[in-house]
Design an enzyme around this catalytic site. Sequence first.
Site, PDB file in Angstrom:
ATOM      1  CG  ASN A 173       4.679  28.920 -24.519  1.00  0.00           C
ATOM      2  OD1 ASN A 173       5.964  28.386 -25.213  1.00  0.00           O
ATOM      3  ND2 ASN A 173       4.101  28.296 -23.861  1.00  0.00           N
ATOM      4  CE1 TYR A 174       5.158  38.940 -29.986  1.00  0.00           C
ATOM      5  CE2 TYR A 174       5.708  37.259 -32.175  1.00  0.00           C
ATOM      6  CZ  TYR A 174       5.504  38.331 -31.470  1.00  0.00           C
ATOM      7  OH  TYR A 174       5.341  39.755 -32.442  1.00  0.00           O
ATOM      8  N   PRO A 175       3.681  33.192 -30.374  1.00  0.00           N
ATOM      9  CG  PRO A 175       4.752  31.587 -31.630  1.00  0.00           C
ATOM     10  CD  PRO A 175       5.147  32.195 -30.409  1.00  0.00           C
ATOM     11  CG  ASP A 176       0.593  29.493 -28.324  1.00  0.00           C
ATOM     12  OD1 ASP A 176       0.209  29.270 -29.678  1.00  0.00           O
ATOM     13  OD2 ASP A 176       0.929  28.500 -27.069  1.00  0.00           O
ATOM     14  CE1 TYR A 177       0.608  33.122 -23.670  1.00  0.00           C
ATOM     15  CE2 TYR A 177       2.985  34.256 -24.423  1.00  0.00           C
ATOM     16  CZ  TYR A 177       1.913  33.289 -23.624  1.00  0.00           C
ATOM     17  OH  TYR A 177       2.808  32.629 -22.699  1.00  0.00           O
TER      18      TYR A 177
END
Length: 416
Positions: A173-177
């Site tokens: 979940n790339y955008p979350d990190y």
Amino acid sequence: MADVKMALDGVKVADFSWFGAGPICGEHLATYGATVVRVESETRIDALRMVMPFAKDKTGYNVSGYFNNYNAGKLDITLNLNTEEGKKLAHRLVAWADVFLTNFTPRVIERWGLTYDKLSATNPQIIATYVPMQGYDGPHRDFLGFGAILTPITGYNHLSGFPERPPIGLGTNYPDYVINPGHTLVAILAALRYRRRTGKGQHIECAQIESSVCPLGAAIFDYTVNGRVQERAGNGLPYAAPHGAFKCRPLSPGSAAPADEQWIAIACFTDAEWQTLVEAMGNPDWVLDSKFGSATGRKQHEPELEKQIEAWTSDKEADDLMEELQRRGVAAGVIQSAREMLADEHLKERGYYVYLDHPEAGHTAHDGPPFRLSKTPGKLRSPAPLLGEHTEQVCKEILGLSDEEIADLMVAGALQ
């Protein structure tokens, strides 16, 4: 010697978020000194508490490495915001706070009475920070989803993978990190500075879709200027050849286990770098072929080029090869698993990973502070809280409730 003052000492945060983007931003605030109260509910558990990996042989809501890594340093209170008394307690917490943070959907925030107009009536100086998936207006404002949905709709999946295969996304979940919590953190810091100068709070909206789109500016530019829709290119770049991942000797000879595979990424952006790589390979005869004599030719024949390079790397030890190529001036890096990351000598020497003792999960590694401040450094001060661990403490020390009031609220179901 007294503890060094932290950058956000004295800042008070009411963290009404869950899953990834909101809590990660809240953890950054806690890491740099803010008092962060994480608000949860036993009625609907934050599902991140139930996501692997779990501490070995442990069960329950407190042993998820995923959750614990992103909630260190916080206090935790369990409220039932579906009760009127629970909503009143939420506003008492907002009255105490400098910053309100949430990434719940707009309709949930509206149902709980936590919109900016209501919060600012409770606390005119509040910095109310909303991180909805697609914003508080527009035709998709009530769409549901997480980072795994954002990566497709913001274009990442379209560009991720190999041209002959379906889109694969980024595997996480790339955008979350980084993107969403990073933008939100910057916005909160800007609002805190503004309030320090003017005494005024404000409303922040960081729509995750817009935050996530930002890094794809190059692809957007390519279309608007050149009319070209960029496609999946695997590991390739249009201006580098080779630019890929090449298999090396496995950690355990003869092993077919994916965890024992070793790969190295190699990139050449100039003819000089290519010539250096050729020398490192021992000037093999195949490089004399004219099709490999220019960057254009190497790009046009990249599959064959990569096959030849992998024939050379396949019996090499990845770390040794990386060191050798780096010494020569060729960009190269071992593709590391979590096992290798924790053992990485560079990160060890810099002290990046922090080990904390959690009452249920035990002695576990955590990501350290994401940036270093020489005068006001960040620090992971405590492990992630147990569900509701600080309910009584927050009620007494922050909300000013008596034992009798706390008991009444628990009977009423507002406190859980």
